[in-house]
Design a protein around this motif. Sequence first.
Motif, PDB file in Angstrom:
ATOM      1  N   LEU A   1       0.857  -1.411   0.250  1.00 20.24           N
ATOM      2  CA  LEU A   1       0.141   0.020   0.085  1.00 20.24           C
ATOM      3  C   LEU A   1       0.910   1.312   0.118  1.00 20.24           C
ATOM      4  O   LEU A   1       0.355   2.473  -0.557  1.00 20.24           O
ATOM      5  CB  LEU A   1      -0.989  -0.144   1.335  1.00 20.24           C
ATOM      6  CG  LEU A   1      -1.868   1.044   1.447  1.00 20.24           C
ATOM      7  CD1 LEU A   1      -2.837   1.481   0.342  1.00 20.24           C
ATOM      8  CD2 LEU A   1      -2.574   1.015   2.620  1.00 20.24           C
ATOM      9  N   TYR A   2       1.795   1.210   0.559  1.00 16.84           N
ATOM     10  CA  TYR A   2       3.119   2.491   0.749  1.00 16.84           C
ATOM     11  C   TYR A   2       3.115   3.111  -0.765  1.00 16.84           C
ATOM     12  O   TYR A   2       2.990   4.211  -0.938  1.00 16.84           O
ATOM     13  CB  TYR A   2       4.200   2.036   1.408  1.00 16.84           C
ATOM     14  CG  TYR A   2       4.203   1.510   2.874  1.00 16.84           C
ATOM     15  CD1 TYR A   2       2.822   1.959   3.530  1.00 16.84           C
ATOM     16  CD2 TYR A   2       4.873   0.787   3.338  1.00 16.84           C
ATOM     17  CE1 TYR A   2       2.689   1.658   5.026  1.00 16.84           C
ATOM     18  CE2 TYR A   2       4.560   0.477   4.913  1.00 16.84           C
ATOM     19  CZ  TYR A   2       3.751   0.855   5.449  1.00 16.84           C
ATOM     20  OH  TYR A   2       3.624   0.160   6.766  1.00 16.84           O
TER      21      TYR A   2
ATOM     22  N   ALA B   1      -6.233  -2.211  -7.840  1.00 20.87           N
ATOM     23  CA  ALA B   1      -7.098  -1.276  -8.673  1.00 20.87           C
ATOM     24  C   ALA B   1      -6.239   0.080  -8.872  1.00 20.87           C
ATOM     25  O   ALA B   1      -6.536   0.830  -9.583  1.00 20.87           O
ATOM     26  CB  ALA B   1      -8.486  -1.129  -8.081  1.00 20.87           C
ATOM     27  N   TRP B   2      -5.299  -0.044  -7.957  1.00 22.26           N
ATOM     28  CA  TRP B   2      -4.645   1.550  -7.648  1.00 22.26           C
ATOM     29  C   TRP B   2      -3.195   1.431  -8.090  1.00 22.26           C
ATOM     30  O   TRP B   2      -2.615   2.499  -8.433  1.00 22.26           O
ATOM     31  CB  TRP B   2      -4.583   2.157  -6.333  1.00 22.26           C
ATOM     32  CG  TRP B   2      -6.123   2.254  -6.155  1.00 22.26           C
ATOM     33  CD1 TRP B   2      -6.854   3.428  -6.088  1.00 22.26           C
ATOM     34  CD2 TRP B   2      -6.883   1.291  -5.285  1.00 22.26           C
ATOM     35  NE1 TRP B   2      -8.182   3.248  -5.418  1.00 22.26           N
ATOM     36  CE2 TRP B   2      -8.142   1.862  -5.022  1.00 22.26           C
ATOM     37  CE3 TRP B   2      -6.983   0.023  -4.497  1.00 22.26           C
ATOM     38  CZ2 TRP B   2      -9.255   1.376  -4.388  1.00 22.26           C
ATOM     39  CZ3 TRP B   2      -7.823  -0.413  -3.931  1.00 22.26           C
ATOM     40  CH2 TRP B   2      -9.088   0.124  -3.989  1.00 22.26           C
ATOM     41  N   GLY B   3      -2.572   0.205  -8.169  1.00 24.04           N
ATOM     42  CA  GLY B   3      -1.276   0.109  -8.856  1.00 24.04           C
ATOM     43  C   GLY B   3      -1.029   0.383 -10.074  1.00 24.04           C
ATOM     44  O   GLY B   3      -1.945  -0.209 -11.048  1.00 24.04           O
TER      45      GLY B   3
ATOM     46  N   HIS C   1      -3.624  -7.389 -17.111  1.00 25.62           N
ATOM     47  CA  HIS C   1      -2.671  -6.656 -17.932  1.00 25.62           C
ATOM     48  C   HIS C   1      -1.598  -5.656 -17.333  1.00 25.62           C
ATOM     49  O   HIS C   1      -0.631  -5.223 -18.020  1.00 25.62           O
ATOM     50  CB  HIS C   1      -3.570  -5.691 -18.918  1.00 25.62           C
ATOM     51  CG  HIS C   1      -4.384  -4.637 -18.099  1.00 25.62           C
ATOM     52  ND1 HIS C   1      -5.392  -4.822 -17.283  1.00 25.62           N
ATOM     53  CD2 HIS C   1      -4.019  -3.399 -17.783  1.00 25.62           C
ATOM     54  CE1 HIS C   1      -5.891  -3.715 -16.752  1.00 25.62           C
ATOM     55  NE2 HIS C   1      -5.112  -2.847 -17.018  1.00 25.62           N
ATOM     56  N   LYS C   2      -1.884  -5.681 -15.959  1.00 24.48           N
ATOM     57  CA  LYS C   2      -0.974  -4.740 -15.403  1.00 24.48           C
ATOM     58  C   LYS C   2       0.327  -5.475 -15.169  1.00 24.48           C
ATOM     59  O   LYS C   2       1.198  -4.992 -14.473  1.00 24.48           O
ATOM     60  CB  LYS C   2      -1.588  -4.178 -14.151  1.00 24.48           C
ATOM     61  CG  LYS C   2      -2.611  -3.321 -14.142  1.00 24.48           C
ATOM     62  CD  LYS C   2      -3.230  -2.565 -12.917  1.00 24.48           C
ATOM     63  CE  LYS C   2      -4.128  -1.623 -13.259  1.00 24.48           C
ATOM     64  NZ  LYS C   2      -4.571  -0.910 -11.805  1.00 24.48           N
ATOM     65  N   LEU C   3       0.197  -6.587 -15.201  1.00 21.74           N
ATOM     66  CA  LEU C   3       1.497  -7.910 -14.527  1.00 21.74           C
ATOM     67  C   LEU C   3       2.274  -8.291 -15.666  1.00 21.74           C
ATOM     68  O   LEU C   3       1.761  -8.580 -16.889  1.00 21.74           O
ATOM     69  CB  LEU C   3       0.703  -8.880 -13.515  1.00 21.74           C
ATOM     70  CG  LEU C   3       0.281  -8.701 -12.394  1.00 21.74           C
ATOM     71  CD1 LEU C   3      -0.822  -7.780 -12.128  1.00 21.74           C
ATOM     72  CD2 LEU C   3      -0.205 -10.066 -11.714  1.00 21.74           C
ATOM     73  N   THR C   4       3.652  -8.244 -15.365  1.00 17.78           N
ATOM     74  CA  THR C   4       4.499  -8.915 -16.245  1.00 17.78           C
ATOM     75  C   THR C   4       5.578  -9.748 -15.479  1.00 17.78           C
ATOM     76  O   THR C   4       5.946  -9.327 -14.283  1.00 17.78           O
ATOM     77  CB  THR C   4       5.379  -7.746 -16.831  1.00 17.78           C
ATOM     78  OG1 THR C   4       4.301  -6.990 -17.769  1.00 17.78           O
ATOM     79  CG2 THR C   4       6.323  -8.294 -17.757  1.00 17.78           C
ATOM     80  N   VAL C   5       5.724 -10.924 -15.921  1.00 22.02           N
ATOM     81  CA  VAL C   5       6.600 -11.772 -15.210  1.00 22.02           C
ATOM     82  C   VAL C   5       7.906 -11.416 -15.589  1.00 22.02           C
ATOM     83  O   VAL C   5       8.473 -11.478 -16.528  1.00 22.02           O
ATOM     84  CB  VAL C   5       6.535 -13.443 -15.740  1.00 22.02           C
ATOM     85  CG1 VAL C   5       7.633 -14.173 -14.912  1.00 22.02           C
ATOM     86  CG2 VAL C   5       5.078 -13.773 -15.355  1.00 22.02           C
TER      87      VAL C   5
END
Length: 436
Positions: A115-116, A140-142, A162-166
Amino acid sequence: MSAPPNSPVSAPVNVPANDSDIVILSNGPGEIMTWVKPVVRELRQQLGDRPRISVILSPCPHASGKEAAIAQSYPEVDRVQAAECFWPFLLRGKTAENWDWRDRGTVIFLGGDQLYPILIGKRLGYKTLIYAEWDARWLAWGDRYGVMNPSVTAKVPKRYQHKLTVVGDLMCDVSAGHQPKDLPAPLSHPPTNDLIALMPGSKPNKLQPGVPLVCAVANYLHSHRPSVRCVIPVAPGLSLPALQRFSDVNHNPVVPLMNGPATELVIPPNSASLPYLATEAGAKIYLWRSFPAYDLLSHCRLCLTTIGANTAELGALGIPMMVLLPTQHITAMRSWDGLLGIAANLPGVGLPLTKLINRQAIRWIQKTGKRFAWPNLWAKREIVPELLGALSASDLGQQVIDYLDHPEQLERIRRDLRAVRGDAGAARQLVALIAD
């Protein structure tokens, strides 16, 4: 062109230098040494000198108090704020030294609470990039997430994937590209000697049992295999006199429980010679002060270590290890947080309560086969031995000798470590996400 979601970025990115801020949030000693270090190194390699790199530390229950000094020792880092200044910064947005901020930047999460970076990124108007080892939160916020492996992505709702990449495991980048140097005498002479690293920890709760135990093991090896050379890679921020005091019964009540020998700190007048702890039996335990200790560790046949981030570093280096979890000092384990910690230190009832809780914990560990060493967690099986119980120097010393007499067993451990640690490159791919 940006990389497709859920796939690693494999090609280096050429990015024009720009005047931006890169803010790295981290917390504990393991994260500073195994996550922050390779990332700041890669940031400079890919983005050059103009982005300003700031490291901000948040409180951590496992912190040694030396995290800020370690981060400041990295030449790539421009400025560091210690953990004790974190809450005023999070609440009011001002650092202890009233840092200025540029118009654009990125907040990178490398340890602490996910969260920081979101709160800080919103306050500064910066994008956020979160490195998620096991779980990705606050989706939802990152803005973007670099995750360790596809299993992290599989737990995320499709609308956020779609926000994630390995990108891979940052711990595998710790020693990437390091070329070990020759060791000074007497560690390198004669060259046929077996070199054993003893890693008793960096914090008092580990050093109390760890130092007397490894000193006792060194004494045993001196008596039964004189060719063995033992060396302690001294934790950053720990002075040699402070280390030696953990083997002194007048300063450490755990010494008799571990049958630890008394030692004397010897600092040779020649600055090129290594200092050492000398025991009455004639054993010399050399002290290595350079940090990180890759030049030393890469030459070691075997390491005796406590649990912690050091097991990840040894795994990344492919160095066989024995992980020690001694229980003789069970009555000294009274450092829990919260109500348990308060109750354990109450007069009269604290000691019996401590014994009961710790014995139940040990039984649970033995029954469930709980693992603590990072290589074993990666592999989901025991590939390096974790030794739990009332450990004796003679048993440990004999096991070390057995390993040295059977090098094929050490080679098997090396192969297993290479197989589970993965390839280097996670830091490069994480930095490529920043450029993207």
